[in-house]
Design a protein around this motif. Structure first.
Motif: not given
Length: 249
Positions: A186-196, A221-230, A234-242
């Protein structure tokens, strides 16, 4: 006469240049993806690009040449009319596909809120243009595929299946519709819709415990599925999209 089993590596649209076949299928998948994620804002753009490939197929049917991908087509109306009036073209292309392509291009160009006095019809327009796109794609498979009849039937039946968006906008809130998804999916799908933001993600997620939810984000984040800024976005990363696209969901 029974169809022979397909032998080539590009069986969906035999007789159509491979470049057009590949581009058409790629644009079709974008239409499907944007519909599933309720990306109404960009849906008509994807449908328009799909139709532009159809126009190139019309050009090829008429002249055995087509406008290069990436170059603007000079006169869409003329191409559609020439195909519709060409007695040598298949009757379905002339009387159904060509008029429908013209209608779909009109939705892209003439149906935004500015043209409609401020009324927003994007959801109902999206449903129509989505299923019209699926119909055109299935019809081209029927007309041009060199697969056997059973395979063609399977492809057409798949196109006929009713689909629902994975994310549905209800009022000002976005809701995930697939109950089979894990909290992570659900998190990955939500981020595929855009940063949240964290709050937006938590509001869309089935996890009700915020502490556990935050731990889940840290792990992802540790698995490089997503990135969180300061700022916590949150943003979806390529590994998360896979992982998001890995079946089953």
């Amino acid at each position: 006469m029974a169809r022979k089993k397909q032998k080539n590596k590009h069986p969906l649209f035999a007789g159509i240049p491979k470049e057009l076949e590949k581009t058409l299928t790629a644009e079709y998948k974008k239409v499907i993806g944007r519909y599933q994620s309720s990306d109404f804002e960009h849906h008509e753009t994807s449908v328009g690009k799909f139709c532009e490939v159809i126009l190139r197929i019309f050009e090829y049917i008429l002249t055995k040449k087509f406008t290069p991908i990436g170059k603007q087509i000079s006169d869409t109306g003329k191409i559609i009319n020439n195909l519709a009036n060409n007695s040598g073209a298949d009757v379905s292309l002339r009387t159904k596909v060509a008029p429908l392509v013209k209608i779909l291009l009109g939705f892209r160009n003439e149906r935004d809120a500015a043209h409609l006095g401020g009324v927003n019809l994007e959801r109902i327009d999206t449903n129509f243009t989505f299923y019209a796109t699926k119909w055109i794609y299935a019809e081209l498979i029927r007309l041009y595929s060199d697969m056997d009849t059973k395979q063609i039937q399977q492809k057409i039946d798949e196109s006929a299946d009713i689909m629902f968006p994975d994310i549905l906008k209800v009022g000002n809130k976005k809701v995930i519709t697939d109950p089979r998804l894990t909290s992570e999916k659900e998190i990955l799908l939500s981020l595929e819709d855009g940063d949240k933001t964290l709050e937006e993600l938590f509001g869309m997620n089935k996890e009700q415990n915020k502490t556990r939810f935050k731990k889940k984000l840290v792990s992802m984040e540790k698995q490089k599925l997503i990135h969180r800024d300061d700022e916590g976005s949150c943003r979806l990363l390529p590994e998360g999209r896979k992982r998001r696209n890995k079946k089953p969901l």
